[in-house]
Design an enzyme around this catalytic site. Sequence first.
Site, PDB file in Angstrom:
ATOM      1  N   GLU A 221      42.919  48.426  43.343  1.00 55.62           N
ATOM      2  CA  GLU A 221      43.312  47.460  44.367  1.00 55.62           C
ATOM      3  C   GLU A 221      42.921  46.101  43.813  1.00 55.62           C
ATOM      4  OE1 GLU A 221      43.058  44.670  46.757  1.00 55.62           O
ATOM      5  OE2 GLU A 221      41.369  45.709  47.680  1.00 55.62           O
TER       6      GLU A 221
ATOM      7  N   CYS B  78      41.548  39.072  48.908  1.00 60.30           N
ATOM      8  CA  CYS B  78      42.728  39.349  48.082  1.00 60.30           C
ATOM      9  C   CYS B  78      44.016  39.270  48.898  1.00 60.30           C
ATOM     10  CB  CYS B  78      42.604  40.717  47.421  1.00 60.30           C
ATOM     11  SG  CYS B  78      42.339  42.070  48.588  1.00 60.30           S
TER      12      CYS B  78
END
Length: 510
Positions: free
Chosen positions: A268, A302
């Site tokens: 990720e 993010c």
Amino acid sequence: MEMSPTTDLPFTLRDASLLKDQSFVNAQWVEAKSGKRFNVIDPGSDKTWASCPDNGPEDAEAAVAAAHAAFQTYRKVNPRQRAQLLVAWHKLIDDNKEDLATIMTWESGKPLAEAHGEIAYALGFTWWFAGEAERIQGAVSVPAAPNRRVMVVKQPIGVAVALVPWNFPLAMILRKAGAAFAAGCTMIVKPSPETPLTCLALAELAARAGYAPGVLNVLTTSLANTPPLSEALCLHPRVHKVSFTGSTRVGKIVAGLCARNLKKCTLELGGNCPFIVFDDANLEQALEQFMALKWRHAGQACITANRLYVQAGVYDEFTQRLVERTKRLVVGHGASADTTMGPVTTPNGIKKAEEQVSDALKLGATLVLGSGKGRLADGAGNGDGVGGYFMHPTILTGMTRDMLMTREETFAPVCGVYAFNTEDEVTRWANDTSMGLASYAFTKNVDRVFRLAENLEAGMIGVNTGNSSAAESPFGGMKESGYGKESGKDVAVNEYLVAKTVTITLEDHF
């Protein structure tokens, strides 16, 4: 110079025994073989307030051996018992959320309100995966060949390693460990050097919840020892799964290490997420969602909005509203009750943001809020009696596609506003990035909603919402934002399972 083990604290905990400053291996609190420790810094003051063992690659073997030995038993634990353990851990985390939020704030810098928000979000994972533990199912089918049956049996993959970031130090651990424990895997966590104490507190609560020695292990380490320790864990033959959350650059290194022995890997990685506001959007709704998404943890997420695209017809109005609303943010130490935006967690975050702002200004952008400059303290303050890594919210208009902010993830409280004219134009611009983690679009046109859902190149798309991350929703990106999914029905637990195909030939015809 490393300080001695934690003694004097700048805060008070309800349960002082929750603060651990040693690594956790096989249910024992241990030091690094080297005897060295590294400092934990408060981003809000640039002062050291704790230290932890500086583990290196030589410390990996003991942790892997403990996890491997525990796996031989834990893999056979009944799914109902695995669910009950997760529920017990969940309850202890909830019971101790005040202390956990305090530790997290002093490590990461995020305001206490945001720390509490992260804990509430993270508890969704322990609760969700407690339910998933009992829903792992195989299959039985009748194939084309006569007198045969085919069974698919799902089993835990083995020892897993979690390499977790500092921006969501509690949620990222529970998202990974929750799925691993539901599947029947054991785990070694290497927390970020900035936020090791939050992770160690979770390990203490896991032990209290009843997890057997070796099921959860934590190796803390400094920034300097992070690469060699991570490499040792990724390459160890008894580690069968690695889950990494972090930058795309480091993710490629982790993937390369895992590829050497074909280790299962979930990545990720970074995001360069577009946030699109169309003329027909509810501007107040879009603004509320943008404010919560963009400035949370000083822009250090993010999935935060990295590029704000506003259609020409509402560009001036939306920008004006954004500036006025952002002016109300109160920047300060995360532990202060008045603070609504804390410091940047690391000095490098400020340096990168300043470079992006300087580049944008040179290429024609206009600064409409903030100075574009941060403050890097030296531990004794910077002349105004206050230390810490602070940067006031910065907004630029007149952004263009050739600027660094367009191509790079910002990870700081800096916002660039781009004007666009048509849906096709903004879709091309939104997709013009090597990353593909999340995209956001605000519109009341139902036809456009379906077009964007199919045409935007992102693993997650929010329509009229700024944050769609939840335990029940698969989380993951595409392109250079990584591969694999965390959370969600079936998919997250499957990342920690192997599927065996068993073909049986029957003697008698059915």
